[in-house]
Design a protein around this motif. Structure first.
Motif, PDB file in Angstrom:
ATOM      1  N   TYR A  29      35.795  33.624  32.325  1.00  0.00           N
ATOM      2  CA  TYR A  29      36.901  32.537  33.568  1.00  0.00           C
ATOM      3  C   TYR A  29      37.615  32.269  33.284  1.00  0.00           C
ATOM      4  N   ARG A  30      38.785  32.195  32.222  1.00  0.00           N
ATOM      5  CA  ARG A  30      40.362  31.832  32.172  1.00  0.00           C
ATOM      6  C   ARG A  30      40.515  32.738  33.154  1.00  0.00           C
ATOM      7  N   ALA A  31      40.424  34.128  32.544  1.00  0.00           N
ATOM      8  CA  ALA A  31      40.608  35.496  33.979  1.00  0.00           C
ATOM      9  C   ALA A  31      40.607  34.809  35.743  1.00  0.00           C
ATOM     10  N   ILE A  32      39.608  35.142  35.838  1.00  0.00           N
ATOM     11  CA  ILE A  32      38.836  34.189  37.261  1.00  0.00           C
ATOM     12  C   ILE A  32      40.435  33.381  37.177  1.00  0.00           C
ATOM     13  N   THR A  33      40.326  32.462  36.979  1.00  0.00           N
ATOM     14  CA  THR A  33      41.161  31.192  37.137  1.00  0.00           C
ATOM     15  C   THR A  33      42.289  30.895  37.086  1.00  0.00           C
ATOM     16  N   TRP A  34      43.346  31.972  36.565  1.00  0.00           N
ATOM     17  CA  TRP A  34      44.451  32.135  36.430  1.00  0.00           C
ATOM     18  C   TRP A  34      44.378  33.161  37.710  1.00  0.00           C
ATOM     19  N   LYS A  35      43.113  34.018  38.417  1.00  0.00           N
ATOM     20  CA  LYS A  35      43.751  34.787  39.646  1.00  0.00           C
ATOM     21  C   LYS A  35      43.595  34.314  40.627  1.00  0.00           C
ATOM     22  N   ALA A  36      42.669  32.628  41.036  1.00  0.00           N
ATOM     23  CA  ALA A  36      42.660  32.042  42.303  1.00  0.00           C
ATOM     24  C   ALA A  36      43.563  31.195  41.635  1.00  0.00           C
ATOM     25  N   MET A  37      44.321  30.380  40.681  1.00  0.00           N
ATOM     26  CA  MET A  37      45.748  29.977  40.847  1.00  0.00           C
ATOM     27  C   MET A  37      46.728  30.665  41.536  1.00  0.00           C
ATOM     28  N   GLN A  38      47.219  32.523  41.307  1.00  0.00           N
ATOM     29  CA  GLN A  38      47.994  33.200  41.436  1.00  0.00           C
ATOM     30  C   GLN A  38      47.611  33.500  43.289  1.00  0.00           C
ATOM     31  N   GLY A  41      46.246  31.208  45.349  1.00  0.00           N
ATOM     32  CA  GLY A  41      46.034  29.948  46.024  1.00  0.00           C
ATOM     33  C   GLY A  41      44.783  29.518  46.636  1.00  0.00           C
ATOM     34  N   VAL A  42      43.916  30.178  46.215  1.00  0.00           N
ATOM     35  CA  VAL A  42      42.708  29.869  46.157  1.00  0.00           C
ATOM     36  C   VAL A  42      41.975  28.585  46.035  1.00  0.00           C
ATOM     37  N   ALA A  43      41.447  27.540  46.294  1.00  0.00           N
ATOM     38  CA  ALA A  43      40.735  26.196  46.013  1.00  0.00           C
ATOM     39  C   ALA A  43      40.486  26.605  45.103  1.00  0.00           C
ATOM     40  N   LEU A  44      40.545  26.036  43.850  1.00  0.00           N
ATOM     41  CA  LEU A  44      39.346  25.659  42.194  1.00  0.00           C
ATOM     42  C   LEU A  44      38.213  25.870  42.374  1.00  0.00           C
ATOM     43  N   ASP A  45      37.423  24.889  43.439  1.00  0.00           N
ATOM     44  CA  ASP A  45      36.335  24.650  44.278  1.00  0.00           C
ATOM     45  C   ASP A  45      35.714  24.769  45.114  1.00  0.00           C
ATOM     46  N   ASP A  46      36.197  26.539  45.445  1.00  0.00           N
ATOM     47  CA  ASP A  46      35.999  26.652  46.813  1.00  0.00           C
ATOM     48  C   ASP A  46      35.556  27.335  46.555  1.00  0.00           C
ATOM     49  N   ASP A  47      33.748  27.170  46.258  1.00  0.00           N
ATOM     50  CA  ASP A  47      32.285  28.602  45.655  1.00  0.00           C
ATOM     51  C   ASP A  47      33.209  29.722  46.182  1.00  0.00           C
ATOM     52  N   ALA A  48      32.265  29.963  47.446  1.00  0.00           N
ATOM     53  CA  ALA A  48      32.558  31.165  48.696  1.00  0.00           C
ATOM     54  C   ALA A  48      33.748  31.835  48.564  1.00  0.00           C
ATOM     55  N   ALA A  49      34.808  31.314  48.359  1.00  0.00           N
ATOM     56  CA  ALA A  49      36.135  31.287  48.229  1.00  0.00           C
ATOM     57  C   ALA A  49      36.110  32.577  47.247  1.00  0.00           C
ATOM     58  N   LEU A  50      36.419  32.231  45.694  1.00  0.00           N
ATOM     59  CA  LEU A  50      35.939  32.433  44.483  1.00  0.00           C
ATOM     60  C   LEU A  50      35.758  33.153  44.422  1.00  0.00           C
ATOM     61  N   GLU A  51      34.161  33.445  45.672  1.00  0.00           N
ATOM     62  CA  GLU A  51      33.016  34.708  44.835  1.00  0.00           C
ATOM     63  C   GLU A  51      33.676  36.079  45.646  1.00  0.00           C
ATOM     64  N   ALA A  52      34.183  35.723  46.560  1.00  0.00           N
ATOM     65  CA  ALA A  52      34.774  36.663  47.246  1.00  0.00           C
ATOM     66  C   ALA A  52      35.816  36.868  47.284  1.00  0.00           C
ATOM     67  N   LEU A  53      36.358  36.300  45.871  1.00  0.00           N
ATOM     68  CA  LEU A  53      38.059  36.763  45.358  1.00  0.00           C
ATOM     69  C   LEU A  53      37.361  37.653  43.866  1.00  0.00           C
ATOM     70  N   LEU A  54      36.205  37.443  43.368  1.00  0.00           N
ATOM     71  CA  LEU A  54      36.030  37.927  41.932  1.00  0.00           C
ATOM     72  C   LEU A  54      35.439  39.460  42.475  1.00  0.00           C
ATOM     73  N   ALA A  55      34.697  39.649  44.185  1.00  0.00           N
ATOM     74  CA  ALA A  55      34.271  40.902  43.824  1.00  0.00           C
ATOM     75  C   ALA A  55      34.785  41.474  44.122  1.00  0.00           C
ATOM     76  N   LYS A  56      36.527  41.287  44.090  1.00  0.00           N
ATOM     77  CA  LYS A  56      37.758  42.199  44.014  1.00  0.00           C
ATOM     78  C   LYS A  56      38.579  42.009  42.900  1.00  0.00           C
ATOM     79  N   THR A  57      37.634  41.939  42.083  1.00  0.00           N
ATOM     80  CA  THR A  57      38.644  41.166  41.061  1.00  0.00           C
ATOM     81  C   THR A  57      38.142  42.117  39.882  1.00  0.00           C
ATOM     82  N   THR A  58      39.079  42.871  38.847  1.00  0.00           N
ATOM     83  CA  THR A  58      39.084  43.811  37.999  1.00  0.00           C
ATOM     84  C   THR A  58      38.721  42.341  36.504  1.00  0.00           C
ATOM     85  N   ILE A  59      37.783  42.331  35.581  1.00  0.00           N
ATOM     86  CA  ILE A  59      38.556  42.699  34.584  1.00  0.00           C
ATOM     87  C   ILE A  59      38.082  42.398  32.792  1.00  0.00           C
TER      88      ILE A  59
END
Ligand code: C5P
Length: 221
Positions: free
Chosen positions: A38-47, A49-67
């Protein structure tokens, strides 16, 4: 002997990761720190500029993120897309924003799926907030680790000092209380003790004592 699933949940700074690592070592099990995910995806969202409560944008970000977790000394290292973030995800900015990201439905769904895959073969100690209650409902051992907020703030203060972070203890106490409240009151899989979890209060116990107690519980399982 069968390789078990061990779930260790509890509020912030209750000592989960320290204890989980030691217990995993004692049994030759894998250790998985779900909070780091959860910290890793939060870090990437902050890097990014994805809003931290934008579930759809976070989902898209997570889909292309390796942790990824890789062995390291003295600690396991955490990588996001091959960038090491072990230290970065423990900084106060991530710590104080992670509960917002962790409250998003599809973020939880995606990370829960990854966590179940990691735990599928057993021989694992997984720590977090909802492991016993939601991620691994059939885990053979479920521990709910608690400690007073004063004790947890003191522990966090000492940990921070080693990392060169100097947040005053009263501020830490407040931050821990706020994070616990957010984690316990969110709609989806809030922090809660599973009905079949064993509560261990670590307030006046040493790390060795807590580890010994959990090792005993695992041996009996
Ligand atoms: O355990 P740690 O303090 O690193 O967790 C950071 C945050 O990640 C928690 O405050 C919580 O918001 C979230 N988390 C969660 N579910 C988990 C593990 C962590 O929601 N299983």
């Amino acid at each position: 002997v069968k390789a078990l699933q061990v779930a260790i949940d509890g509020p912030a700074s209750a000592g989960k990761s320290t204890v989980a690592k030691r217990v995993a070592h004692d049994f030759g099990y894998i250790y998985c720190d779900t909070g780091a995910m959860y910290r890793a995806i939060t870090w990437k969202a902050m890097q990014s500029g994805v809003a931290l409560d934008d579930d759809a944008a976070l989902e898209a970000l997570l889909a292309k993120t390796t942790i990824a977790f890789r062995a390291g000394e003295p600690e396991q290292r955490v990588y996001v897309d091959d960038v090491e973030v072990t230290q970065a995800i423990r900084q106060p900015d991530v710590t104080n924003n992670v509960s917002t990201v962790a409250a998003q439905a599809t973020v939880r769904e995606a990370l829960t799926k990854r966590q179940r895959e990691i735990a599928a073969a057993g021989g694992i100690v997984m720590d977090g907030r909802d492991i016993g209650s939601s991620v691994l409902p059939n885990a053979e051992v479920k521990i709910f680790l608690v400690a007073s907020v004063e004790e947890r703030a003191e522990r966090r203060f000492k940990d921070n000092a080693e990392k060169g972070i100097h947040t005053p203890i009263d501020v830490l106490k407040e931050e821990i209380a706020v994070r616990d409240k957010k984690d316990s009151t969110r709609k989806i899989s809030p922090l809660t003790q599973a009905t079949d979890a064993i509560k261990v209060d670590t307030t006046s116990l040493s790390i060795d004592e807590v580890v010994a107690r959990i090792d005993e519980i695992i041996k009996k399982a």
